[in-house]
Structures are given as C-alpha cells and as structure tokens.
Design a protein around this motif. Structure first.
Motif, mmCIF file in Angstrom:
data_model
loop_
_atom_site.group_PDB
_atom_site.id
_atom_site.type_symbol
_atom_site.label_atom_id
_atom_site.label_comp_id
_atom_site.label_asym_id
_atom_site.label_seq_id
_atom_site.Cartn_x
_atom_site.Cartn_y
_atom_site.Cartn_z
ATOM 1 N N ARG A 1 0.824 -1.205 0.000
ATOM 2 C CA ARG A 1 0.000 0.000 0.000
ATOM 3 C C ARG A 1 0.863 1.263 0.000
ATOM 4 O O ARG A 1 0.482 2.266 -0.595
ATOM 5 C CB ARG A 1 -0.960 -0.021 1.188
ATOM 6 N N GLU A 2 2.013 1.212 0.649
ATOM 7 C CA GLU A 2 2.923 2.356 0.581
ATOM 8 C C GLU A 2 3.457 2.533 -0.844
ATOM 9 O O GLU A 2 3.570 3.661 -1.343
ATOM 10 C CB GLU A 2 4.067 2.182 1.567
ATOM 11 N N GLU A 3 3.788 1.419 -1.495
ATOM 12 C CA GLU A 3 4.250 1.504 -2.885
ATOM 13 C C GLU A 3 3.156 2.081 -3.777
ATOM 14 O O GLU A 3 3.427 2.922 -4.655
ATOM 15 C CB GLU A 3 4.648 0.114 -3.383
ATOM 16 N N GLU A 4 1.924 1.638 -3.580
ATOM 17 C CA GLU A 4 0.822 2.158 -4.379
ATOM 18 C C GLU A 4 0.632 3.652 -4.144
ATOM 19 O O GLU A 4 0.380 4.418 -5.083
ATOM 20 C CB GLU A 4 -0.465 1.398 -4.035
ATOM 21 N N GLN A 5 0.766 4.094 -2.880
ATOM 22 C CA GLN A 5 0.588 5.510 -2.601
ATOM 23 C C GLN A 5 1.704 6.347 -3.217
ATOM 24 O O GLN A 5 1.454 7.463 -3.698
ATOM 25 C CB GLN A 5 0.518 5.752 -1.096
ATOM 26 N N ARG A 6 2.923 5.834 -3.207
ATOM 27 C CA ARG A 6 4.013 6.571 -3.858
ATOM 28 C C ARG A 6 3.744 6.722 -5.356
ATOM 29 O O ARG A 6 3.973 7.792 -5.934
ATOM 30 C CB ARG A 6 5.345 5.869 -3.616
ATOM 31 N N ALA A 7 3.254 5.634 -5.981
ATOM 32 C CA ALA A 7 2.942 5.700 -7.409
ATOM 33 C C ALA A 7 1.790 6.668 -7.666
ATOM 34 O O ALA A 7 1.813 7.442 -8.629
ATOM 35 C CB ALA A 7 2.595 4.302 -7.934
ATOM 36 N N ALA A 8 0.784 6.643 -6.803
ATOM 37 C CA ALA A 8 -0.349 7.547 -6.955
ATOM 38 C C ALA A 8 0.085 8.997 -6.783
ATOM 39 O O ALA A 8 -0.327 9.884 -7.544
ATOM 40 C CB ALA A 8 -1.434 7.202 -5.934
#
Length: 247
Positions: A71-78
């Motif tokens: 979820r942290e990776e997804e938020q960085r991408a977002a």
C-alpha cells in the motif's frame, strides 16, 4: 460560496508549500487528488504525511507487513501522478488511530520540517450525509492535525524534543478540511482539468480498487454535483473544503 483558484491564498502571503495529512493510503486520492494536481500545476510544492500504512485490509491470512509495503508503494505511485514525491509514513496501527500526544508530535515534526503555508487534512467531525467516509481513523488524523497546526507546531514549549532535533516552531496560515459536514464546505476548487490525473492516482491503488470504471463514473457524478452546488458552470467538476485561517 467562495470559489478558490488553485494558488489563491487566503491572505497576501503566497502559498509555496502545502502538506496533506491523512490516515490511509488512497484517502487523499479519493478526497483531494484533483486539488493537489491543481496545486502542483500552479507551482506549489506538496508533501504527504500518512498516519498509517493501511495494512488492515485484504484477506485475513495475508502478511500484514507485506500489505503495508504494497500500500505504501501504491501511494508513492499515486502521488507521482499528481506531482508529489515527498511522502512520510508514520506507520501507526491501521484501524486503531487516536489523536494522541504522540501522533500530534509526529505530525508537528513533519510540519516543522516541511514548513508549509497550507495544510489539508480530514475533518474531525462526522459527515452525517455520507457516513461511510467518516472512518474513525480519518477523524483521528484530522483532530491530531488540527492540534499540530494549532498550537503544537508553532509553540516552542510543545514537544521540546523537536527543538532538540533542530526543528524550530512553524506557523501554518491555512487549514483546508476535507469531508466535514457539507454546510461547512464553502470553498470549491475546479478540478475539471485535473480529473484525469486524479483517476490515474486512484488507478495506482490496484489492491483496493477493483471496479475502477464504476468508481470513476461515481466520482465524476459526485464532483459534478459538488461543482453545481458551488455555482460552477454546468459540466464542471469540483472538490470542496472548509478553509480556516489559522495564522
């Protein structure tokens, strides 16, 4: 109703930096990514502070640490989709967030480090018109952020350990509040031209959003209604906030 352009400050002081504080990955993208994209397009530097890593989701037998990393990776991408690269994860337990002195201190630390003129967070009040968005973590993050903005971050006597870290007091001039009671949301940002970037940010949360097309359609309908309620021309899209002068 007052309509703000992306870079329109509440006073003569320019807004160069804005900090978004929220509870979970994807909160900002559902609630304010169109506005964030408008801010970064206008030259405002934006940073995110996330109180949890959103690990309380998915199947029960999934590794919580693995979910948090994803979820942290997804938020960085977002965040990258709307021009944000400065992210802080405080990693408090998802689903158990409280507006504790420790959380107030940690948000104050981010404020003193980043030194924003504007902070956007979630309302500590319940949105009775749409209760499903008033997650207790959202309200706890908002309450702690309000206390960090006033008085903690500006008070040299609050959290003296921050002074020991070399972080001098900082006064935030504006607090933008998302998802509060609808009658308090008097400031709208036209996000028609940044809506596609908002959707791109949401698409990055692949572990959470399965029916992407349905979500996109629902958001478009909702933001069109928000725009109409704030007097924008037909067909425009808007995100609305309560804006408080905290100088």
């Amino acid at each position: 109703m007052t309509k703000h352009t992306p870079d329109d400050p509440m006073s003569a002081h320019p807004v160069r930096r804005a900090l978004v504080v929220c509870a979970h990955p994807d909160d900002v993208d559902f609630g304010a990514a169109g506005t964030v994209a408008a801010w970064t397009s206008a030259g405002i530097e934006v940073a995110y502070c996330l109180c949890t890593s959103g690990e309380a989701t998915g199947e029960l037998d999934e590794d919580r640490a693995g979910v948090a990393r994803l979820r942290e990776e997804e938020q960085r991408a977002a965040a990258a989709e709307v021009g944000v690269t400065d992210l802080t994860f405080l990693r408090y337990p998802d689903g158990r967030l409280t507006p504790s002195l420790e959380l107030r201190r940690d948000i104050s630390r981010v404020i003193r480090r980043f030194r924003p003129q504007r902070v956007l967070t979630w309302s500590p009040e319940i949105n009775w018109d749409h209760i499903v968005t008033s997650h207790p973590d959202h309200r706890a993050a908002g309450s702690a952020t309000l206390a960090a903005v006033y008085p903690d971050a500006r008070n040299p006597h609050a959290h003296p350990e921050l002074l020991a870290e070399g972080l001098d007091p900082w006064t935030v001039r504006e607090l933008w509040v998302a998802d509060g009671p609808s009658f308090l949301r008097s400031h709208a940002v036209d996000v028609t031209d940044t809506f596609d970037r908002k959707l791109a940010a949401l698409r990055a949360h692949r572990s959470q959003i399965k029916a992407y097309d349905r979500v996109a359609d629902e958001l478009r309908t909702h933001l069109r209604r928000v725009a109409e309620s704030h007097g924008l021309p037909a067909g425009r899209l808007a995100e609305a906030f309560q804006v408080v002068n905290t100088a």
